[in-house]
Scaffold this motif. Sequence first.
Motif, PDB file in Angstrom:
ATOM      1  N   PRO A  88       0.812  -1.219   0.000  1.00 36.39           N
ATOM      2  CA  PRO A  88       0.000   0.000   0.000  1.00 36.39           C
ATOM      3  C   PRO A  88       0.852   1.279   0.000  1.00 36.39           C
ATOM      4  O   PRO A  88       0.501   2.260  -0.655  1.00 36.39           O
ATOM      5  CB  PRO A  88      -0.827  -0.118   1.280  1.00 36.39           C
ATOM      6  CG  PRO A  88      -0.934  -1.593   1.512  1.00 36.39           C
ATOM      7  CD  PRO A  88       0.382  -2.155   1.062  1.00 36.39           C
ATOM      8  N   LEU A  89       1.978   1.252   0.721  1.00 37.18           N
ATOM      9  CA  LEU A  89       2.864   2.413   0.728  1.00 37.18           C
ATOM     10  C   LEU A  89       3.429   2.647  -0.671  1.00 37.18           C
ATOM     11  O   LEU A  89       3.429   3.785  -1.169  1.00 37.18           O
ATOM     12  CB  LEU A  89       3.995   2.196   1.735  1.00 37.18           C
ATOM     13  CG  LEU A  89       4.980   3.346   1.966  1.00 37.18           C
ATOM     14  CD1 LEU A  89       5.601   3.234   3.351  1.00 37.18           C
ATOM     15  CD2 LEU A  89       6.098   3.383   0.925  1.00 37.18           C
ATOM     16  N   ILE A  90       3.901   1.580  -1.307  1.00 33.88           N
ATOM     17  CA  ILE A  90       4.455   1.704  -2.654  1.00 33.88           C
ATOM     18  C   ILE A  90       3.410   2.244  -3.629  1.00 33.88           C
ATOM     19  O   ILE A  90       3.681   3.123  -4.454  1.00 33.88           O
ATOM     20  CB  ILE A  90       4.996   0.344  -3.142  1.00 33.88           C
ATOM     21  CG1 ILE A  90       6.252  -0.049  -2.347  1.00 33.88           C
ATOM     22  CG2 ILE A  90       5.319   0.383  -4.638  1.00 33.88           C
ATOM     23  CD1 ILE A  90       6.746  -1.443  -2.620  1.00 33.88           C
ATOM     24  N   GLU A 143       4.752   6.669 -10.005  1.00 35.36           N
ATOM     25  CA  GLU A 143       5.693   5.748 -10.649  1.00 35.36           C
ATOM     26  C   GLU A 143       7.091   6.352 -10.678  1.00 35.36           C
ATOM     27  O   GLU A 143       8.087   5.651 -10.459  1.00 35.36           O
ATOM     28  CB  GLU A 143       5.227   5.423 -12.066  1.00 35.36           C
ATOM     29  CG  GLU A 143       6.128   4.429 -12.774  1.00 35.36           C
ATOM     30  CD  GLU A 143       5.641   4.075 -14.169  1.00 35.36           C
ATOM     31  OE1 GLU A 143       6.240   3.175 -14.792  1.00 35.36           O
ATOM     32  OE2 GLU A 143       4.668   4.693 -14.633  1.00 35.36           O
ATOM     33  N   THR A 144       7.170   7.646 -10.918  1.00 36.10           N
ATOM     34  CA  THR A 144       8.471   8.323 -10.957  1.00 36.10           C
ATOM     35  C   THR A 144       9.159   8.267  -9.605  1.00 36.10           C
ATOM     36  O   THR A 144      10.364   7.990  -9.513  1.00 36.10           O
ATOM     37  CB  THR A 144       8.300   9.790 -11.378  1.00 36.10           C
ATOM     38  OG1 THR A 144       7.708   9.843 -12.675  1.00 36.10           O
ATOM     39  CG2 THR A 144       9.648  10.512 -11.406  1.00 36.10           C
ATOM     40  N   GLU A 145       8.400   8.516  -8.532  1.00 39.25           N
ATOM     41  CA  GLU A 145       8.970   8.454  -7.188  1.00 39.25           C
ATOM     42  C   GLU A 145       9.496   7.060  -6.890  1.00 39.25           C
ATOM     43  O   GLU A 145      10.621   6.891  -6.394  1.00 39.25           O
ATOM     44  CB  GLU A 145       7.915   8.842  -6.150  1.00 39.25           C
ATOM     45  CG  GLU A 145       7.584  10.308  -6.087  1.00 39.25           C
ATOM     46  CD  GLU A 145       6.459  10.604  -5.121  1.00 39.25           C
ATOM     47  OE1 GLU A 145       6.528  11.639  -4.439  1.00 39.25           O
ATOM     48  OE2 GLU A 145       5.496   9.786  -5.042  1.00 39.25           O
ATOM     49  N   SER A 187      12.600   6.064  -9.063  1.00 36.46           N
ATOM     50  CA  SER A 187      13.777   6.839  -8.685  1.00 36.46           C
ATOM     51  C   SER A 187      14.382   6.334  -7.384  1.00 36.46           C
ATOM     52  O   SER A 187      15.611   6.167  -7.273  1.00 36.46           O
ATOM     53  CB  SER A 187      13.383   8.312  -8.544  1.00 36.46           C
ATOM     54  OG  SER A 187      14.468   9.077  -8.070  1.00 36.46           O
ATOM     55  N   VAL A 188      13.523   6.066  -6.396  1.00 36.69           N
ATOM     56  CA  VAL A 188      14.003   5.572  -5.100  1.00 36.69           C
ATOM     57  C   VAL A 188      14.655   4.202  -5.243  1.00 36.69           C
ATOM     58  O   VAL A 188      15.721   3.939  -4.675  1.00 36.69           O
ATOM     59  CB  VAL A 188      12.844   5.523  -4.084  1.00 36.69           C
ATOM     60  CG1 VAL A 188      13.240   4.716  -2.858  1.00 36.69           C
ATOM     61  CG2 VAL A 188      12.434   6.923  -3.668  1.00 36.69           C
ATOM     62  N   MET A 189      14.035   3.328  -5.998  1.00 33.55           N
ATOM     63  CA  MET A 189      14.579   1.971  -6.146  1.00 33.55           C
ATOM     64  C   MET A 189      15.892   1.973  -6.929  1.00 33.55           C
ATOM     65  O   MET A 189      16.804   1.194  -6.635  1.00 33.55           O
ATOM     66  CB  MET A 189      13.548   1.066  -6.815  1.00 33.55           C
ATOM     67  CG  MET A 189      12.279   0.862  -5.999  1.00 33.55           C
ATOM     68  SD  MET A 189      12.578   0.361  -4.273  1.00 33.55           S
ATOM     69  CE  MET A 189      13.374  -1.231  -4.519  1.00 33.55           C
ATOM     70  N   LYS A 190      15.995   2.840  -7.910  1.00 36.17           N
ATOM     71  CA  LYS A 190      17.248   2.952  -8.663  1.00 36.17           C
ATOM     72  C   LYS A 190      18.378   3.394  -7.753  1.00 36.17           C
ATOM     73  O   LYS A 190      19.490   2.849  -7.802  1.00 36.17           O
ATOM     74  CB  LYS A 190      17.071   3.937  -9.816  1.00 36.17           C
ATOM     75  CG  LYS A 190      18.323   4.113 -10.672  1.00 36.17           C
ATOM     76  CD  LYS A 190      18.080   5.091 -11.809  1.00 36.17           C
ATOM     77  CE  LYS A 190      19.337   5.276 -12.650  1.00 36.17           C
ATOM     78  NZ  LYS A 190      19.111   6.253 -13.761  1.00 36.17           N
ATOM     79  N   GLU A 191      18.110   4.391  -6.902  1.00 35.61           N
ATOM     80  CA  GLU A 191      19.130   4.870  -5.972  1.00 35.61           C
ATOM     81  C   GLU A 191      19.473   3.804  -4.942  1.00 35.61           C
ATOM     82  O   GLU A 191      20.644   3.654  -4.552  1.00 35.61           O
ATOM     83  CB  GLU A 191      18.619   6.132  -5.262  1.00 35.61           C
ATOM     84  CG  GLU A 191      19.651   6.806  -4.362  1.00 35.61           C
ATOM     85  CD  GLU A 191      20.854   7.332  -5.130  1.00 35.61           C
ATOM     86  OE1 GLU A 191      21.935   7.448  -4.517  1.00 35.61           O
ATOM     87  OE2 GLU A 191      20.710   7.627  -6.345  1.00 35.61           O
TER      88      GLU A 191
END
Length: 209
Positions: A96-98, A103-105, A108-112
């Motif tokens: 639910p948080l995800i 999608e951009t957020e 971006s977070v997962m890439k970092e």
Amino acid sequence: MARRSYESDLVKINNIFADKNPLNSNVEIRNSLRIPLKRGIASCILMNPSSADNIDSDDTINFVTKYIHINIPDIHWIRFYNLYPFYEPSSTKIYPLIQSLSETEYLSVMKENRKEIKKTLRTTTHLFLGYGQCSGDALDKANYYDIETKNLLNIIEKNYKNNIYVFETSQSEDILIQNKYPRHPNPNNKHVAINHHKCQVKNGNIVLI
């Protein structure tokens, strides 16, 4: 006496300090020589952060820290990472948080997050995989969990050649969940990690050795 090189496998050469000074034009003295030894660095990849930061810990961090301290005494540094970097104490609320993110957020977070994990692999000597299996429906797992675990294992397989371990807990005779997923050490459960086993990542899968 012939000069010798420091053994780079044992010593952090760039951090050696010699307190060396001239006494007079002919005599030099050395009061001390500090040689920092290389010790193991453990990186542990869990599911998601609960609450631990630089001031407060949580049950999982305390449990894993104590486990590694007792069972692998040559480790002198532990770094914690997560499959998902989002602070959320309850794993049932991760999806639910995800889904509340754009999608951009999310991307971006997962890439970092993957970038940070890849970077730490260069200096890790003992890698612990303990991200477990996130609860949720099949669609959530297919769209998020399975994709991220695949991304993670591909990074490890391509960039890491040292020791890899998974936890064995008291809850099952099978070390891996469904012969695929590493178990979480489970400090908030009556079934906690009781051992660790060496493994390797081969063709995108965890393989016990």
